[in-house]
Scaffold this motif. Structure first.
Motif, short mmCIF file in Angstrom:
data_model
loop_
_atom_site.label_atom_id
_atom_site.label_comp_id
_atom_site.label_asym_id
_atom_site.label_seq_id
_atom_site.Cartn_x
_atom_site.Cartn_y
_atom_site.Cartn_z
N THR A 117 0.98 -1.26 -0.05
CA THR A 117 0.18 -0.01 0.08
C THR A 117 0.74 1.17 0.01
O THR A 117 0.55 2.34 -0.75
CB THR A 117 -1.05 -0.04 1.38
OG1 THR A 117 -1.71 -1.19 1.22
CG2 THR A 117 -1.66 1.21 1.26
N MET A 120 2.31 1.89 -3.34
CA MET A 120 1.52 2.34 -4.33
C MET A 120 1.35 3.77 -4.35
O MET A 120 0.75 4.17 -5.33
CB MET A 120 -0.08 1.65 -4.01
CG MET A 120 -0.93 1.23 -5.19
SD MET A 120 -2.35 0.47 -4.57
CE MET A 120 -1.80 -1.02 -4.29
N CYS A 128 4.30 1.96 -8.94
CA CYS A 128 2.91 2.15 -8.54
C CYS A 128 2.34 0.99 -9.30
O CYS A 128 1.59 0.16 -8.73
CB CYS A 128 2.37 3.40 -9.09
SG CYS A 128 0.61 3.61 -8.50
N SER A 131 3.02 -2.69 -8.03
CA SER A 131 2.61 -2.92 -6.39
C SER A 131 1.14 -3.18 -6.80
O SER A 131 0.45 -4.14 -6.04
CB SER A 131 2.63 -1.60 -5.69
OG SER A 131 1.92 -0.55 -6.05
N ILE A 132 0.40 -2.58 -7.86
CA ILE A 132 -1.14 -2.96 -8.14
C ILE A 132 -1.05 -4.36 -8.77
O ILE A 132 -2.05 -5.05 -8.19
CB ILE A 132 -1.48 -1.83 -9.27
CG1 ILE A 132 -1.54 -0.38 -8.31
CG2 ILE A 132 -3.08 -2.40 -9.52
CD1 ILE A 132 -2.10 0.67 -9.39
N GLN A 161 -6.46 2.45 -0.97
CA GLN A 161 -5.70 3.20 -1.79
C GLN A 161 -6.04 2.53 -3.50
O GLN A 161 -5.57 3.21 -4.52
CB GLN A 161 -4.21 2.64 -1.65
CG GLN A 161 -3.14 3.28 -2.43
CD GLN A 161 -3.00 4.76 -2.04
OE1 GLN A 161 -2.66 5.42 -2.94
NE2 GLN A 161 -3.39 5.25 -0.90
N LEU A 162 -6.33 1.36 -3.69
CA LEU A 162 -6.57 0.81 -4.90
C LEU A 162 -7.90 1.72 -5.79
O LEU A 162 -7.83 1.89 -6.74
CB LEU A 162 -7.04 -0.52 -5.11
CG LEU A 162 -6.03 -1.47 -5.00
CD1 LEU A 162 -6.47 -3.10 -4.75
CD2 LEU A 162 -5.25 -1.39 -6.32
N LYS A 165 -6.28 4.93 -6.79
CA LYS A 165 -5.51 4.76 -8.08
C LYS A 165 -6.56 4.62 -9.19
O LYS A 165 -6.11 5.13 -10.34
CB LYS A 165 -4.50 3.72 -7.98
CG LYS A 165 -3.44 3.93 -6.77
CD LYS A 165 -2.67 5.07 -7.32
CE LYS A 165 -1.74 5.45 -6.11
NZ LYS A 165 -0.98 6.70 -6.55
N ALA A 177 -5.48 -0.54 -11.66
CA ALA A 177 -6.23 -0.65 -10.48
C ALA A 177 -7.49 -1.14 -10.42
O ALA A 177 -8.07 -1.91 -9.79
CB ALA A 177 -6.32 0.56 -9.95
#
Length: 301
Positions: A117, A120, A128, A131-132, A161-162, A165, A177
Motif C-alpha cells: 500500500t 502504491m 505504482c 504494486s497494483i 488506495q486501489l 488509484k 487498479a
C-alpha cells in the motif's frame, strides 16, 4: 573648436563614491550565494526515469522461488529499499510467493500488504503499477483469508488506495487498479466483502465513491437471495438510493444495477402482474418518498 585629449590622458568622469569594505564583502557574498556553481555535474543531463526498463510480467509468466524459506527472510527489507528497481523486483517476489508459496507468505501477509500500500503511493509509475499487480495476485491467492483479523486492517488500507488509484487520470495505472478491484470481487465471498465496501461508497471523495460503487455493484450481482437477505435488502436499496443521484455517472449506473438486482431477487417468486406492486410496497416501506420515487423509476424504465 573642441579640445582633444593629449597623449594618454582620458576624459574626466565624476568620482564614484567608494564602497565601504564591509558592504563590498557582503554584496560579494550575496552574489556568490545567488549564483549556482558551475561544475561538471551541472552540465550532465538528468538520468532518464528508467520506467521503460521495467518489464511488467504477467502472472502466468512468473516462476516459483528456488528457496522460499531463505528468500522470505529478506523480503520486507527488500521492499523497503531505497533502490526503486530493487523494490520492483521485491514486489514481483511477493507475487511469486502469493502464487506458489502462499503458506510461507501468509504469516507476514499483513506487513506485506502495508508495504504494498505504501509503495502504491510512490509517484514513480513503475513502482505504482507493479504494486497494483502484486495486489491482484494477493487477492487471487488468498481470497477470504484477507479478512482474517490479522490482515483485515491492512486489507482496508489496500482497498482504499486501489480505489484512489482507479479514480486517477494516469490511464495505465487507473486501468491496472480497476483490474485489481475486479480480481478482488471475483476472489472473495460477496457478503463479507460487501460489508467492507459499504463504508467506501459514502466516502467524501466523489471519485473514490464512484469506484467503490462499481465494486459494490459487482459484488451484489454475485449474491444469491439468501446472502442478500442476510445482508439486508432494505440496507441494499438504501445504498442504491444514496447513489442514484450522485454527481458521477459511474456511481449512478452502479446504483441502478444494485436496484435492479434487488428488484429481481425480491419479485422472483411473485406473479408477473404482482411484481410491480411488491416492488412499490417494498421501496415505500424502506425509503423516504422522494428516494422511493427515484428507485421506482429505475425499474419502470
Amino acid at each position: 573648436m573642441a579640445l582633444r585629449p593629449i597623449g594618454n590622458a582620458l576624459p574626466t568622469t565624476p568620482d564614484r563614491p567608494k564602497k565601504h569594505p564591509k558592504i563590498a564583502v557582503a554584496a560579494a557574498t550575496l552574489k556568490q550565494q545567488q549564483t549556482p556553481a558551475v561544475n561538471d555535474e551541472n552540465l550532465v543531463p538528468p538520468p532518464p526515469s528508467g520506467d521503460a526498463t521495467i518489464d511488467y510480467v504477467s502472472s502466468e509468466n512468473l516462476i516459483p522461488i528456488s528457496d522460499p524459506e531463505a528468500k522470505i527472510q529478506s523480503l520486507i527489507e527488500d521492499l523497503d529499499s531505497k533502490n526503486w528497481i530493487k523494490v520492483c523486483e521485491a514486489l514481483n517476489d511477493v507475487r511469486r510467493f502469493a502464487l506458489y508459496h502462499s503458506a510461507v507468505l501468509f504469516p507476514i501477509l499483513g506487513k506485506i500488504m502495508l508495504v504494498v500500500t505504501k509503495t502504491m503511493k510512490n509517484p514513480r509509475s513503475a513502482l505504482c503499477k507493479t504494486s497494483i499487480m502484486a495486489a491482484s495476485d494477493v487477492f487471487n491467492a488468498f481470497g477470504d483469508k484477507l479478512l482474517d483479523p490479522s490482515t483485515s486492517d491492512a486489507f482496508d488500507g489496500l482497498v482504499l488506495q486501489l480505489l484512489l488509484k482507479a479514480s486517477q487520470d494516469k490511464r495505465f495505472v487507473c486501468e491496472e487498479a480497476e483490474r485489481a478491484l475486479v480480481s478482488m470481487v471475483a476472489s472473495m465471498t460477496p457478503l463479507p466483502l460487501l460489508k467492507k465496501l459499504k463504508g467506501c461508497v459514502s466516502h467524501t471523495n466523489l471519485r473514490i465513491r464512484a469506484k467503490a460503487a462499481v465494486s459494490l455493484s459487482n459484488c451484489v450481482s454475485k449474491m444469491g437471495v439468501e446472502e442478500m437477505e442476510e445482508f439486508g435488502m432494505g440496507e441494499m436499496i438504501e445504498v442504491a438510493a444514496d447513489l442514484v443521484n450522485d454527481r458521477l455517472p459511474e456511481a449512478r449506473d452502479a446504483a441502478r444495477s444494485v436496484a435492479t438486482t434487488v428488484y429481481e431477487a425480491l419479485t422472483k417468486d411473485a406473479e408477473v402482474e404482482q411484481k410491480m406492486e411488491v416492488w412499490q410496497s417494498f421501496c415505500q416501506s424502506k425509503l423516504q418518498p422522494i428516494h422511493a420515487l427515484s428507485i421506482l423509476k429505475i425499474v419502470k424504465a
